[in-house]
Design a protein around this motif. Sequence first.
Motif, mmCIF file in Angstrom:
data_model
loop_
_atom_site.group_PDB
_atom_site.id
_atom_site.type_symbol
_atom_site.label_atom_id
_atom_site.label_comp_id
_atom_site.label_asym_id
_atom_site.label_seq_id
_atom_site.Cartn_x
_atom_site.Cartn_y
_atom_site.Cartn_z
ATOM 1 N N ASP A 178 -90.509 -80.418 15.389
ATOM 2 C CA ASP A 178 -89.384 -79.905 14.605
ATOM 3 C C ASP A 178 -88.538 -78.914 15.404
ATOM 4 O O ASP A 178 -87.317 -78.932 15.335
ATOM 5 C CB ASP A 178 -89.906 -79.215 13.333
ATOM 6 C CG ASP A 178 -90.334 -80.226 12.292
ATOM 7 O OD1 ASP A 178 -90.042 -81.424 12.503
ATOM 8 O OD2 ASP A 178 -90.953 -79.830 11.302
ATOM 9 N N ASP A 179 -89.227 -78.043 16.145
ATOM 10 C CA ASP A 179 -88.494 -77.057 16.951
ATOM 11 C C ASP A 179 -87.628 -77.746 17.979
ATOM 12 O O ASP A 179 -86.467 -77.386 18.182
ATOM 13 C CB ASP A 179 -89.480 -76.117 17.671
ATOM 14 C CG ASP A 179 -90.113 -75.147 16.694
ATOM 15 O OD1 ASP A 179 -89.634 -75.086 15.543
ATOM 16 O OD2 ASP A 179 -91.076 -74.465 17.080
ATOM 17 N N ALA A 181 -86.483 -80.727 17.890
ATOM 18 C CA ALA A 181 -85.386 -81.402 17.193
ATOM 19 C C ALA A 181 -84.251 -80.422 16.944
ATOM 20 O O ALA A 181 -83.090 -80.695 17.233
ATOM 21 C CB ALA A 181 -85.889 -81.958 15.867
ATOM 22 N N HIS A 182 -84.625 -79.272 16.422
ATOM 23 C CA HIS A 182 -83.632 -78.263 16.102
ATOM 24 C C HIS A 182 -82.889 -77.825 17.362
ATOM 25 O O HIS A 182 -81.665 -77.745 17.383
ATOM 26 C CB HIS A 182 -84.334 -77.069 15.452
ATOM 27 C CG HIS A 182 -83.399 -76.060 14.899
ATOM 28 N ND1 HIS A 182 -82.965 -74.981 15.627
ATOM 29 C CD2 HIS A 182 -82.787 -75.984 13.699
ATOM 30 C CE1 HIS A 182 -82.134 -74.274 14.891
ATOM 31 N NE2 HIS A 182 -82.007 -74.864 13.711
ATOM 32 N N ARG A 185 -80.500 -80.615 18.564
ATOM 33 C CA ARG A 185 -79.415 -81.045 17.676
ATOM 34 C C ARG A 185 -78.314 -79.996 17.549
ATOM 35 O O ARG A 185 -77.157 -80.349 17.375
ATOM 36 C CB ARG A 185 -79.980 -81.365 16.290
ATOM 37 C CG ARG A 185 -80.685 -82.689 16.262
ATOM 38 C CD ARG A 185 -81.229 -82.950 14.904
ATOM 39 N NE ARG A 185 -82.030 -84.160 14.846
ATOM 40 C CZ ARG A 185 -83.149 -84.257 14.166
ATOM 41 N NH1 ARG A 185 -83.625 -83.218 13.532
ATOM 42 N NH2 ARG A 185 -83.807 -85.391 14.137
ATOM 43 N N THR A 186 -78.685 -78.724 17.636
ATOM 44 C CA THR A 186 -77.662 -77.703 17.464
ATOM 45 C C THR A 186 -76.597 -77.782 18.564
ATOM 46 O O THR A 186 -75.413 -77.905 18.253
ATOM 47 C CB THR A 186 -78.314 -76.317 17.343
ATOM 48 O OG1 THR A 186 -79.222 -76.362 16.245
ATOM 49 C CG2 THR A 186 -77.287 -75.238 17.105
ATOM 50 N N THR A 189 -74.475 -80.852 18.116
ATOM 51 C CA THR A 189 -73.491 -80.693 17.041
ATOM 52 C C THR A 189 -72.255 -79.985 17.581
ATOM 53 O O THR A 189 -71.117 -80.357 17.291
ATOM 54 C CB THR A 189 -74.092 -79.848 15.900
ATOM 55 O OG1 THR A 189 -75.325 -80.426 15.522
ATOM 56 C CG2 THR A 189 -73.159 -79.785 14.709
ATOM 57 N N ILE A 190 -72.506 -78.948 18.377
ATOM 58 C CA ILE A 190 -71.395 -78.145 18.894
ATOM 59 C C ILE A 190 -70.520 -78.982 19.832
ATOM 60 O O ILE A 190 -69.295 -79.008 19.704
ATOM 61 C CB ILE A 190 -71.940 -76.874 19.592
ATOM 62 C CG1 ILE A 190 -72.595 -75.978 18.522
ATOM 63 C CG2 ILE A 190 -70.838 -76.144 20.324
ATOM 64 C CD1 ILE A 190 -73.455 -74.875 19.085
ATOM 65 N N THR A 225 -77.490 -88.273 20.908
ATOM 66 C CA THR A 225 -78.110 -88.081 19.596
ATOM 67 C C THR A 225 -79.187 -89.135 19.348
ATOM 68 O O THR A 225 -80.275 -88.824 18.885
ATOM 69 C CB THR A 225 -77.046 -88.150 18.477
ATOM 70 O OG1 THR A 225 -76.022 -87.214 18.785
ATOM 71 C CG2 THR A 225 -77.634 -87.815 17.122
ATOM 72 N N ARG A 236 -93.497 -88.428 17.271
ATOM 73 C CA ARG A 236 -94.190 -88.506 15.988
ATOM 74 C C ARG A 236 -95.148 -89.692 15.973
ATOM 75 O O ARG A 236 -96.253 -89.597 15.455
ATOM 76 C CB ARG A 236 -93.184 -88.640 14.841
ATOM 77 C CG ARG A 236 -92.390 -87.365 14.623
ATOM 78 C CD ARG A 236 -91.774 -87.333 13.245
ATOM 79 N NE ARG A 236 -90.883 -86.193 13.140
ATOM 80 C CZ ARG A 236 -89.572 -86.284 13.336
ATOM 81 N NH1 ARG A 236 -89.009 -87.446 13.602
ATOM 82 N NH2 ARG A 236 -88.829 -85.217 13.252
ATOM 83 N N ARG A 243 -94.833 -89.932 8.450
ATOM 84 C CA ARG A 243 -95.112 -89.967 7.019
ATOM 85 C C ARG A 243 -94.274 -91.060 6.390
ATOM 86 O O ARG A 243 -93.083 -91.161 6.663
ATOM 87 C CB ARG A 243 -94.714 -88.631 6.401
ATOM 88 C CG ARG A 243 -95.644 -88.112 5.337
ATOM 89 C CD ARG A 243 -95.121 -86.772 4.879
ATOM 90 N NE ARG A 243 -93.974 -86.995 4.005
ATOM 91 C CZ ARG A 243 -94.053 -86.885 2.684
ATOM 92 N NH1 ARG A 243 -95.181 -86.555 2.119
ATOM 93 N NH2 ARG A 243 -93.000 -87.087 1.936
ATOM 94 N N ASP A 245 -92.494 -92.656 3.225
ATOM 95 C CA ASP A 245 -92.039 -92.403 1.855
ATOM 96 C C ASP A 245 -91.572 -93.718 1.272
ATOM 97 O O ASP A 245 -90.404 -94.055 1.334
ATOM 98 C CB ASP A 245 -90.872 -91.415 1.867
ATOM 99 C CG ASP A 245 -91.350 -90.002 1.742
ATOM 100 O OD1 ASP A 245 -92.050 -89.726 0.754
ATOM 101 O OD2 ASP A 245 -91.041 -89.192 2.628
ATOM 102 N N GLU A 260 -72.497 -96.813 9.392
ATOM 103 C CA GLU A 260 -71.625 -95.775 9.923
ATOM 104 C C GLU A 260 -72.052 -95.355 11.331
ATOM 105 O O GLU A 260 -71.233 -95.237 12.234
ATOM 106 C CB GLU A 260 -71.683 -94.588 8.985
ATOM 107 C CG GLU A 260 -70.489 -93.699 9.102
ATOM 108 C CD GLU A 260 -70.668 -92.487 8.225
ATOM 109 O OE1 GLU A 260 -70.858 -92.672 7.001
ATOM 110 O OE2 GLU A 260 -70.636 -91.381 8.768
ATOM 111 N N GLY A 289 -85.567 -94.629 5.205
ATOM 112 C CA GLY A 289 -85.157 -93.966 6.443
ATOM 113 C C GLY A 289 -85.655 -94.715 7.669
ATOM 114 O O GLY A 289 -84.913 -94.909 8.638
ATOM 115 N N ARG A 488 -94.686 -86.860 -8.591
ATOM 116 C CA ARG A 488 -93.454 -87.605 -8.329
ATOM 117 C C ARG A 488 -93.318 -88.711 -9.369
ATOM 118 O O ARG A 488 -94.297 -89.224 -9.881
ATOM 119 C CB ARG A 488 -93.510 -88.222 -6.934
ATOM 120 C CG ARG A 488 -93.124 -87.203 -5.861
ATOM 121 C CD ARG A 488 -93.543 -87.634 -4.517
ATOM 122 N NE ARG A 488 -93.125 -88.991 -4.218
ATOM 123 C CZ ARG A 488 -93.542 -89.663 -3.166
ATOM 124 N NH1 ARG A 488 -94.381 -89.108 -2.346
ATOM 125 N NH2 ARG A 488 -93.123 -90.860 -2.937
#
Lengths: 530, 130
Positions: A178-179, A181-182, A185-186, A189-190, A225, A236, A243, A245, A260, A289, A488
């Motif tokens: 997750d870290d 990824a963050h 991506r930041t 994005t910029i 990206t 993962r 996971r 879903d 898109e 997803g 759920r």
Amino acid sequence: MHGENSQLVRWIVLVDDDDLHLRLLSRQLQLVPEIINPRGPAPKVMSFSDPREAMESLPSDGLCLVLCDYEMPAGNGLEWLPKFVHAGVGPVMLMTSQGSEQIAAKAFRAGAADYMIKDEIVSDPARFGQMLHEAARRYRLEVINRQLKSQLKQMTRDLAQRNHRLVELSETAHRFVDDVAHDFRTPLTIVQEYASIIDEGLQGPVTEEQHRDLQVILAAASEMTYMVEDFLDSSRLRIQSVRMDRCAVDVASIIDSAEEMIRVQAQSQNVSVQTKVHEHVPNIYADAGKARRVLVNLAVNAIKVSPAGTTLRIEAHKRPDGDVEIEVIDQGPGLDADQQKRIFNRFEQVDVVTAHSSKGVGLGLSIATQLARLNFGRLGLQSESGRGSTFSFTLPANDPKRIVCGYLHSILPMGLEGAAAAIRITAGKNWEPGELRSWLASVSPAVDLIVEQDAARSVIMLGIWAEPAERVNQIQQAAAHRAKHRRRPADPIDVELIDQWPGQAAIAKLARVLCECLERNTCETMHSIG
Amino acid sequence: MKPCILLVDDEPRIIAALRIRLEEAGFEVRAASNGEQGLELAQQHRPAAMVLDLRMPGLTGFEVCEALQQDEALRRMPVIVLSANGDENTRRRAFDAGASDFLPKPYNSLDVLASLRAVLGVEARSRLAS
């Protein structure tokens, strides 16, 4: 440890303030040594008139039977009984002159192995010997039982600790991904945002040349990206923390949401995109997803080989077996038989994810393969050199039979002489009780099925297990997972997949207990195992 | 008067880029670089909507959402979450905490504008048009 010698009574300690009684008992014991120790030497007898003295002289080499009188000047036999029991040298029995149920009950409460009346000892020495033999045997069993219990306790503790550690490790791995990824991506994005702000003329007029260059930046950022997504997905997949879903979902919505992302890539290569959902395509049961990701990866891959000015077609249709297939049809150079084989070999290998990725067919296809499989589907490829390629993947229709079938096939490649699947099927209109059992057996003869079916609720368990302790742990997790996700909203379909794991031998008892757990939505009953 | 949008993100370059977009589209923009400041500005200015990052030092976006839910005056303010972590679990948590919409980063600015128009009331939209 379980040799014959360990079964022998080595000592008998008599405690009685009456000398006459002591001598009498001693003599009776001499009559029946072979009953007490059927295949060994006679036990040695020690006599004490004072319990204190007996207590101090208790032998510690080998099993020792203690026979304690009820009424003695040095104190009531019931007071001494627990002390002898506590010494832990062997079973302790209480003797009295006259029988009384009250005394017997008290004796047993105080830890006596048995209770005997002196007259009976004298009148029936064989029965006396038999009682001693039995008491010794029970004592041995209790000792072994206690040892096993404490071993089991220790093992359970160890297992819980290891499990806890694994959970921690898995959480650390999750956080790391997750870290990363963050952190990726930041800045992405910029880059993307500022390039498009300039490109759209929000910061002043843009020349034709500048516009072209900015488009290059934007396409590269978008490619980057996908690479980040690929990297994250492969991480993962590697740490097996994907996971799922699953729910009933409309195929058109998956294509719409992917379109898109696909268009951005297509435009940069001057490729146009057409999508079509054929008639009678049923809803699917999948993680939307992941399905979208498979489609995007196949399409991005196809765009890379599509010449400018060509069209990429994305089509969904219903297969003869009832499942849904999404095809990505390009007008690229196509692949000859050899190339097709190579590609399939490559993306069938799980290792490709961890190995280097090359331009073209690399990480993306390998991830698509694995994600498609997690959705109970598979990738397909039809191609001819010079006539373009069609990459496709399947998704299970939202129909219990298709889902169970897909599930079984998804666990089959895991080297199943034994894999266990826990599948809960609540009575659906599509199922006849009994029909299910024979159907399951026909779907997957390779799986050793334990099917527990409650006609009313139709709960189906497929269970093949290895180590019971390990399985219990996994089943608990599965049950806990189920209980947690219960709030759920219920899926409109009849099948719910609980868990899967590899294993070896089948244990029907566990399957039954698991069924109970699922019925009660609790894992409390699991503790009774073992 | 233009509808006011409050941006809450610890990354100043994202704030700056969004500010350009939103001002261009006719919004008044206010910005906070952390959750605490975001809540303060929200109480002060009663913005028409909030665009909120999730991972920030101090209060997280989830906590900001929850705090807004506790505030009678701000409970109905739409919140659009922009997050670099777009997995299902994060999405669900954001919606559970009270988010009106969720857009993953890297975001498409058209999506942000479309989402804002969708969550804003008719009255705010009409002020935007004029």
